[in-house]
Write a protein that holds these residues in place. Structure first.
Motif, PDB file in Angstrom:
ATOM      1  N   ASP A 107       0.871  -1.178   0.000  1.00  0.00           N
ATOM      2  CA  ASP A 107       0.000   0.000   0.000  1.00  0.00           C
ATOM      3  C   ASP A 107       0.910   1.231   0.000  1.00  0.00           C
ATOM      4  O   ASP A 107       1.988   1.211   0.593  1.00  0.00           O
ATOM      5  N   THR A 108       0.478   2.293  -0.617  1.00  0.00           N
ATOM      6  CA  THR A 108       1.268   3.521  -0.624  1.00  0.00           C
ATOM      7  C   THR A 108       0.336   4.727  -0.667  1.00  0.00           C
ATOM      8  O   THR A 108      -0.837   4.604  -1.025  1.00  0.00           O
ATOM      9  N   SER A 109       0.872   5.865  -0.297  1.00  0.00           N
ATOM     10  CA  SER A 109       0.073   7.093  -0.332  1.00  0.00           C
ATOM     11  C   SER A 109       0.985   8.272  -0.643  1.00  0.00           C
ATOM     12  O   SER A 109       2.181   8.248  -0.370  1.00  0.00           O
ATOM     13  N   GLU A 127      -4.287   7.713  -2.162  1.00  0.00           N
ATOM     14  CA  GLU A 127      -3.915   6.479  -1.486  1.00  0.00           C
ATOM     15  C   GLU A 127      -4.152   5.306  -2.428  1.00  0.00           C
ATOM     16  O   GLU A 127      -5.183   5.221  -3.091  1.00  0.00           O
ATOM     17  N   PHE A 128      -3.169   4.424  -2.492  1.00  0.00           N
ATOM     18  CA  PHE A 128      -3.218   3.248  -3.359  1.00  0.00           C
ATOM     19  C   PHE A 128      -3.158   2.004  -2.470  1.00  0.00           C
ATOM     20  O   PHE A 128      -2.207   1.833  -1.716  1.00  0.00           O
ATOM     21  N   PHE A 129      -4.158   1.150  -2.583  1.00  0.00           N
ATOM     22  CA  PHE A 129      -4.206  -0.094  -1.814  1.00  0.00           C
ATOM     23  C   PHE A 129      -4.021  -1.264  -2.771  1.00  0.00           C
ATOM     24  O   PHE A 129      -4.579  -1.277  -3.864  1.00  0.00           O
ATOM     25  N   ASN A 130      -3.240  -2.253  -2.356  1.00  0.00           N
ATOM     26  CA  ASN A 130      -2.894  -3.416  -3.178  1.00  0.00           C
ATOM     27  C   ASN A 130      -2.305  -2.951  -4.509  1.00  0.00           C
ATOM     28  O   ASN A 130      -2.798  -3.255  -5.585  1.00  0.00           O
ATOM     29  N   VAL A 131      -1.234  -2.186  -4.424  1.00  0.00           N
ATOM     30  CA  VAL A 131      -0.583  -1.590  -5.588  1.00  0.00           C
ATOM     31  C   VAL A 131      -0.226  -2.649  -6.630  1.00  0.00           C
ATOM     32  O   VAL A 131      -0.371  -2.423  -7.830  1.00  0.00           O
ATOM     33  N   LEU A 132       0.210  -3.830  -6.187  1.00  0.00           N
ATOM     34  CA  LEU A 132       0.628  -4.881  -7.105  1.00  0.00           C
ATOM     35  C   LEU A 132      -0.554  -5.599  -7.764  1.00  0.00           C
ATOM     36  O   LEU A 132      -0.357  -6.385  -8.678  1.00  0.00           O
TER      37      LEU A 132
END
Length: 177
Positions: A107-109, A127-132
Motif C-alpha cells: 500500500d502507498t500514499s 492512497e493506493f491499496f494493493n498496488v501490485l
C-alpha cells in the motif's frame, strides 16, 4: 534546504513543496493447515479436536501443490497424500504440519499539504491499496474425506484473504484548522 527546487518561489514553490510519500509492505507466511478426516473415525467423540487422516504411504511427492497447483487442479493440497484411518483408530497426519498460501501486499500514499494561512492548511491525498494487484488466497478447505471418499472440495480455496481485494485508488481533500 530542498534537494529539488530549492530556489523556487511563489506558485512554483507551492506546487513542488510540501509532498509526503508513505508506504506499507506486508509479507506473511501461510497459516498452519491441519487436514481433517471429516468424521469421528476414532470414536472419541471430542468435536473440538476433530480426527486427522493418515499419511498415505504409497504417495510420493509433496502433498502441498501450492497456488500454482491450485490454478491447475483446483486444489491447494493433494488429497491422494492421505488415507482414511481405520474405524476406532487415530490418523497420523500432524496438526499444523502444512502451510497455507502466504500473503504479500503493498500500500502507498502521496500527500500534498498546501498552507492557506497561519491556521489553515489544505491537504490533497492519494492512497493506493494493493498496488501490485496481487491476489492473496485464503486457507484451503481442510476436510479431506466425505464419508469414505475424497471430499470434492478437499484442498479447494474458495476465497481471498482480506487484503486480496483488487487494486483500489482513492483521492481526498482534507481541510486542517
Amino acid at each position: 534546504g530542498k534537494a529539488i527546487g530549492g530556489g523556487a518561489a511563489g506558485w512554483v514553490d507551492k506546487l513542488i513543496s510540501g509532498w509526503q510519500w508513505n508506504g506499507i509492505f506486508a509479507a506473511q507466511s501461510g497459516f498452519p493447515i491441519t487436514p481433517l478426516a471429516g468424521s469421528n473415525r476414532s470414536g472419541h467423540g471430542d468435536v473440538l479436536n476433530p480426527d486427522v487422516p493418515s499419511r498415505n504411504p504409497e504417495f510420493n511427492g509433496n502433498p502441498i501443490l501450492g497456488v500454482d497447483g491450485f490454478k491447475k487442479t483446483g486444489r491447494y493440497f493433494d488429497p491422494n497424500a492421505f488415507s482414511l484411518p481405520l474405524a476406532g483408530t487415530f490418523g497420523d497426519a500432524g496438526r499444523g504440519a502444512f502451510r497455507g498460501p502466504g500473503l504479500v501486499n503493498v500500500d502507498t500514499s502521496l500527500f500534498k499539504t498546501i498552507p492557506l494561512n497561519e491556521r489553515w492548511n489544505l491537504q490533497f491525498r492519494t492512497e493506493f491499496f494493493n498496488v501490485l494487484n496481487h491476489a492473496n488466497f485464503d486457507t484451503p478447505n481442510p476436510v479431506v474425506f466425505s464419508g469414505t471418499a475424497f471430499s470434492p472440495s478437499a484442498g479447494a480455496i474458495t476465497g481471498t484473504a482480506s487484503t486480496g481485494n483488487g487494486r483500489q485508488i482513492q483521492f481526498a481533500l482534507r481541510l486542517e484548522f
